[in-house]
Design an enzyme around this catalytic site. Structure first.
Site, short mmCIF file in Angstrom:
data_model
loop_
_atom_site.label_atom_id
_atom_site.label_comp_id
_atom_site.label_asym_id
_atom_site.label_seq_id
_atom_site.Cartn_x
_atom_site.Cartn_y
_atom_site.Cartn_z
N GLY A 11 0.85 -1.20 0.00
CA GLY A 11 0.00 0.00 0.00
C GLY A 11 0.88 1.24 0.00
O GLY A 11 2.10 1.17 -0.17
N ALA A 13 2.00 3.10 2.34
CA ALA A 13 3.05 3.15 3.36
C ALA A 13 4.27 2.36 2.90
O ALA A 13 5.41 2.85 2.93
CB ALA A 13 2.52 2.61 4.69
N GLY A 45 -11.52 9.35 -0.75
CA GLY A 45 -11.56 10.72 -0.22
C GLY A 45 -10.36 11.57 -0.53
O GLY A 45 -10.39 12.42 -1.44
N GLY A 46 -9.26 11.37 0.19
CA GLY A 46 -8.08 12.17 -0.04
C GLY A 46 -7.13 12.13 1.14
O GLY A 46 -7.15 11.20 1.94
N ARG A 275 -17.39 9.89 12.09
CA ARG A 275 -17.96 8.65 11.54
C ARG A 275 -18.65 7.77 12.56
O ARG A 275 -19.63 7.10 12.25
CB ARG A 275 -16.84 7.84 10.88
N HIS A 333 -14.44 -0.69 8.06
CA HIS A 333 -13.66 0.13 7.13
C HIS A 333 -12.20 0.27 7.56
O HIS A 333 -11.30 0.20 6.74
CB HIS A 333 -14.32 1.50 7.05
C1 SIN Z 1 -13.99 8.22 2.16
O1 SIN Z 1 -13.71 8.74 1.09
O2 SIN Z 1 -15.10 8.36 2.69
C2 SIN Z 1 -12.98 7.35 2.84
C3 SIN Z 1 -11.77 8.11 3.17
C4 SIN Z 1 -11.20 7.65 4.49
O3 SIN Z 1 -11.50 6.54 4.93
O4 SIN Z 1 -10.48 8.45 5.12
#
Ligand code: SIN
Length: 495
Positions: A11, A13, A45-46, A275, A333
């Site tokens: 990945g 890292a 996401g980013g 979250r 997740h």
């Molecule tokens: C997302 O895009 O919702 C996931 C990004 C993350 O897990 O930080």
């Protein structure tokens, strides 16, 4: 085989570390599928970083601590945030083209962030970064890549003062068992999502690093804090397709079957609450029906450009984001805990390091702030690469490798069945809401029986070893969850 730096996992890292440390010595990367197959690829996401004048270190630190229920290691959070911008600029130097507007990096928002601070590439940031890193790694003359190589166990020796020292790994490759000896071994094997029936993680996320490290005496910390992403697409796919939190960051609202915006009364940040809060609110709503994301107010032109991957995926499923609600559900997740390391990535076993999702740096506390994961992976792999030097002290030693790699199809089939059982148990008992009595009385004894069954198998192959890793880590999670008597962050205890 012998190397200076042995990286397990490919990945962000592992690849970032490999690129940097290859300037100092020979690097070998071991990855159980192809180099490109990693959790990073799925990160939509980013990367969060302090990049704008309206933002500052203190705000990013405070958002991270707040999302983590102040269970974080503040020193580690400060270290990560202070090095965030540098990590992004390093990726830009390597060739990653983050989205820009008028020559300035565009920044988006996700749950728990008080500022727009997330650098991104469409809705496929991880994939883009992974693509560039893979290209650079493949070009590097000092990096050897072993694909389809499964790390089976960490090799150790007693060193000075009888302290355990890691000297490499044993792998299964091309149906044979091999030892790879290394000055320094680095675990960057990613997460644990596949322990759960519903997950956004790819099939490789079977917790191998945590299981292997626990077997040689590494400290495993806060492993009960599994983050459930609130908005996986509620369709019958495996893994579950992610509807990025940035969709809410750009204005989508959560609604129930009655069309009520139920987050309005749950948290001051509403749909952009951390979250853990959103996942638990959805869980409660789902007792009365389905939950959806609504972003119908945005134009087709905008959605196609900003979320190309999500737009196309939904279109294939006959969901038009501009006209239809998007059905969503929480799914496992991210592992917030892991192998305990210090700020230099050092575990309590000499010459063994860990970074990325497999590690526990204390950055995430009881619930990770969105888009801090790629950041943590980059900052800590940068730091370790800066500090490590090859020492060439390993003597070629004979390790007792199993003599033959026996294929026993009956046992392989049984392992596959046990894998499914593990996922069901973990989803039922260690999911979004946990009942501690049932964990102790039902889940732990069932998982112990599975772990024993796997240990008693005669055959050695990847399926059995991987399932065994899943059982070992599941037991660790269940036991830690049982020990934590009160709800905190993403560990939510039923009253
Ligand atoms: C997302 O895009 O919702 C996931 C990004 C993350 O897990 O930080």
């Amino acid at each position: 085989m012998q190397t200076n730096f042995l990286v397990i996992g490919s990945g962000i890292a592992g690849l970032n570390f490999a690129l940097q440390s290859a300037k100092k010595g020979k690097v070998t990367i071991v990855t159980k599928k192809k180099l490109i197959d990693s959790n990073t690829n799925f990160a939509q996401g980013g990367i969060a970083a302090v990049l704008d004048q309206t933002d500052n270190f203190e705000k990013h630190v405070e958002d991270t601590l707040k999302a983590g229920s102040y269970h974080n290691n503040k020193k580690a959070v400060e270290f990560m945030v202070r090095n965030s911008a540098e990590a992004i600029y390093r990726l830009i130097d390597l060739g990653v083209e983050f989205q820009k507007e008028n020559g300035k990096l565009s920044l988006t928002k996700e749950g728990g962030h008080s500022e727009r601070r997330i650098a991104f590439v469409g809705d496929y940031t991880g994939k883009e970064i992974e693509k560039i890193l893979v290209k650079r790694v493949r070009e590097h003359p000092n990096i050897l890549i072993l694909e389809n190589a499964f790390a089976m166990r960490l090799l150790t020796q007693k060193s000075l003062f009888q302290r355990n020292s890691c000297v490499g790994i044993q792998i299964i490759r091309k149906n044979k068992i091999e030892n790879i000896l290394a000055d320094q071994t680095i675990l960057s094997t990613g997460g644990v999502g596949q322990l759960f029936l519903q997950t956004t993680n790819p099939s490789i996320a079977t917790s191998d690093g945590i299981a292997m490290a626990s077997q040689i005496g590494c400290t495993i910390k806060d492993i009960e804090f599994i983050q459930f992403h609130p908005t996986a697409l509620n369709k019958n796919t495996s893994p579950k397709f992610l509807i990025s939190e940035t969709v809410r960051g750009e204005g989508a609202k959560l609604v129930n079957e009655k069309g009520e915006r139920f987050m309005e009364n749950v948290h001051p940040l509403k749909d952009l609450a951390p979250r853990d809060v959103v996942a638990q609110a959805i869980y409660q709503q789902q007792k009365n029906g389905q939950v959806f994301l609504d972003i119908r107010h945005k134009s087709r032109e905008y959605l196609k450009k900003r979320f190309p991957q999500i737009y196309e995926k939904l279109k294939k499923l006959k969901i038009d984001m501009t006209k239809n609600l998007i059905p969503v559900t929480p799914a496992a997740h991210y592992e917030c805990g892991g192998i305990e390391v210090d700020l230099n990535g050092q575990t309590n076993v000499k010459n063994l390091f860990a970074f990325g999702e497999v590690s526990y740096t204390g950055v995430h506390g009881a619930n990770r702030l969105a888009s801090n994961s790629l950041l943590e992976a980059l900052v800590f792999s940068n730091q370790i690469a800066k500090n490590l030097i090859p020492h060439q002290k390993i003597k070629q030693t004979k390790f007792n490798a199993p003599k033959i790699l026996r294929k026993n199809s009956k046992e392989t089939l049984l392992a596959e069945r046990l894998k499914q059982e593990i996922k069901k148990i973990m989803w039922e008992y260690a999911g979004i809401v946990r009942n501690l009595k049932r964990i102790k009385k039902e889940a732990i004894p069932r998982m112990e029986r599975i772990a024993k069954e796997l240990k008693n198998m005669n055959g050695t192959n990847q399926e059995i070893a991987e399932t065994s890793n899943m059982a070992i880590t599941s037991l660790l999670i269940l036991k830690s969850a049982y020990k934590r008597k009160k709800s905190l962050g993403c560990h939510f205890v039923e009253k």
